[in-house]
Every structure is written in C-alpha cells, then in structure tokens.
Write an enzyme that holds these catalytic residues in place. Sequence first.
Site, PDB file in Angstrom:
ATOM      1  N   ILE A 106       0.834  -1.203   0.000  1.00  0.00           N
ATOM      2  CA  ILE A 106       0.000   0.000   0.000  1.00  0.00           C
ATOM      3  C   ILE A 106       0.869   1.254   0.000  1.00  0.00           C
ATOM      4  CG2 ILE A 106      -1.919  -1.113   1.215  1.00  0.00           C
ATOM      5  CD1 ILE A 106      -0.766   0.117   3.826  1.00  0.00           C
ATOM      6  N   HIS A 124      -4.635  -4.308  -2.133  1.00  0.00           N
ATOM      7  CA  HIS A 124      -5.005  -3.908  -0.769  1.00  0.00           C
ATOM      8  C   HIS A 124      -5.117  -2.390  -0.633  1.00  0.00           C
ATOM      9  CE1 HIS A 124      -3.399  -8.051   0.780  1.00  0.00           C
ATOM     10  NE2 HIS A 124      -4.569  -8.140   0.219  1.00  0.00           N
ATOM     11  N   SER A 198       6.658 -12.140  -1.329  1.00  0.00           N
ATOM     12  CA  SER A 198       5.376 -12.433  -0.685  1.00  0.00           C
ATOM     13  C   SER A 198       5.421 -13.848  -0.133  1.00  0.00           C
ATOM     14  CB  SER A 198       4.211 -12.320  -1.667  1.00  0.00           C
ATOM     15  OG  SER A 198       3.014 -12.764  -1.040  1.00  0.00           O
ATOM     16  N   ALA A 241      14.960  -9.574  -2.610  1.00  0.00           N
ATOM     17  CA  ALA A 241      14.503  -9.045  -3.895  1.00  0.00           C
ATOM     18  C   ALA A 241      15.562  -8.129  -4.509  1.00  0.00           C
ATOM     19  CB  ALA A 241      13.195  -8.275  -3.708  1.00  0.00           C
TER      20      ALA A 241
END
Length: 260
Positions: A106, A124, A198, A241
Amino acid sequence: MTEQAIEQAAAILSRAKRIVVFTGAGISTESGIPDFRSPGGVWDRFDPTEFTYQRFLSSEDARRKYWSLSKLFYEPLVSANPNPGHDAVVALERWGRLDCIVTQNIDGLHQRAGSSPDRVIELHGTALSVSCLSCRKRHSREEVQARVEAGEEVPRCEGCGGIMKPDTISFGQPMPERETAEAFRRAENCDLCWVIGSSLVVTPAAHVPVAAVNAGAKLIILNGSETPLDEAADVVLRGKAGEVAPRLIERARALAGETA
Ligand SMILES: [Zn+2]
C-alpha cells in the site's frame, strides 16, 4: 539458493512475453518499511479486531483510535524510498516483458520507482490517499494527515461532512472489486507469474499466482522464506529481492541475446 536456480529462472524469464509480477511486504521491508503482520509488527502490539472496517464505520471512538495510531503506519511509508527490487521491476517493464504488477503493498513504491501507474494493480489499496465514504471525494493522505497532526482527531470530508478513511483495505473490508477482477484476468492470461517478496499466505491475494499456474503459466517465486506455493513453482529462489531480481533480469537479457 544456487546458481543453477538462477539459470533456470533466467531461462524461463528470457522466454516470457507477458509477465505478471506479484509483490508483497518482502520487497518493501528492504526499503525499511515494517511488515505489519510479522512477529513484533504492529499487529502484535495492537488488537486487529479493534481496527476492523465494521468498527471504523460504526464507532466514532474506533475512528479516533484509528487516526491516533495512523502516524505509526503512515510515517514509515513516506520516509521510505524504492530499492533495487523495485528498480528491477521497472527494468522489466522497459524491456517490454511486463504485463502488470499485482501488489499487496500500500506504499506506492512501485510507482515512485518509475513503474507506470496504469500497470500497478493495488489489491489492498493505497495508504497515499483518503476517501470520503459518503461522496467518494478523494483527498491526498498528506493533506489529511497534516490535519490530524494539527489536532483534528477524526477528520471529516470538507465537502459533505462524511466519514473519511485511508484507501487501504482494512481487516473485514471487502477486496476492491475492479482491481481484484483485473488481477485475476491478467493472471489467467500471462505466461509467467513472478512472485517477489510475498509469503503467499494472505488470501484471496495469494490466489492470484494460483490462477496463473492453473491457466498454464510458469511460476517463479523469489522470497526470503518458504511459501505454500513453493511446490507448484517452476523455480524457487530464496533471497532478497534487491539482490536477486536485478541479477535475474541481467542474466535473462543475456540469454535473450540482449545487453542490459
Ligand atoms: Zn464527502
């Protein structure tokens, strides 16, 4: 994580034409944004049942509490900057291989890194705007947060006096219909779903990569820890990442006969 896994993933990436990147908290923690759901995170310190959408709608007291804590959630977001993981997703788009980014985050960091806003599907919602729940007028979060900091305990819509709420999806709040449908449609039409950061435990968001696999797409998972979908993945990369994603893209471009 082995070099062999990187090679396998790069081979898949080099052949993919319509990639759906699916990102979660893991990519943003590398920018210093806390994972609110992790042990020691905000939801370990506060009771989520006091912050449901239903409570927010029905109780002025719950709204006061929500806004009084909102600084805790908002400040880390605005002080954070995109990291090389976000930059790698931008590189994928410039390479012409990205269909879209489906994100659980978000924080708007994909857009700030340079990803096209119309390619970012925020499942979200976003913490960067606030909407009136009555007339739907949108305000910038910065502006409303400043009003809260200046002492307004429960900000109200200046147009209609309605209840205002940040455009994030709260506990108990339904997923945004348009975004959710779009995410699944894109997943069902991609040839590769690449999960970055995730743990794939928050549903229904985590069903997006499942939909991709069920429709015949390849699946690459890059995450710091195990996920329930690891078994279904073509390649699992365990790592950060910001470290692994740039290497993977560089290697894929080399395999595709291009220089970065
Ligand atoms: Zn209003």
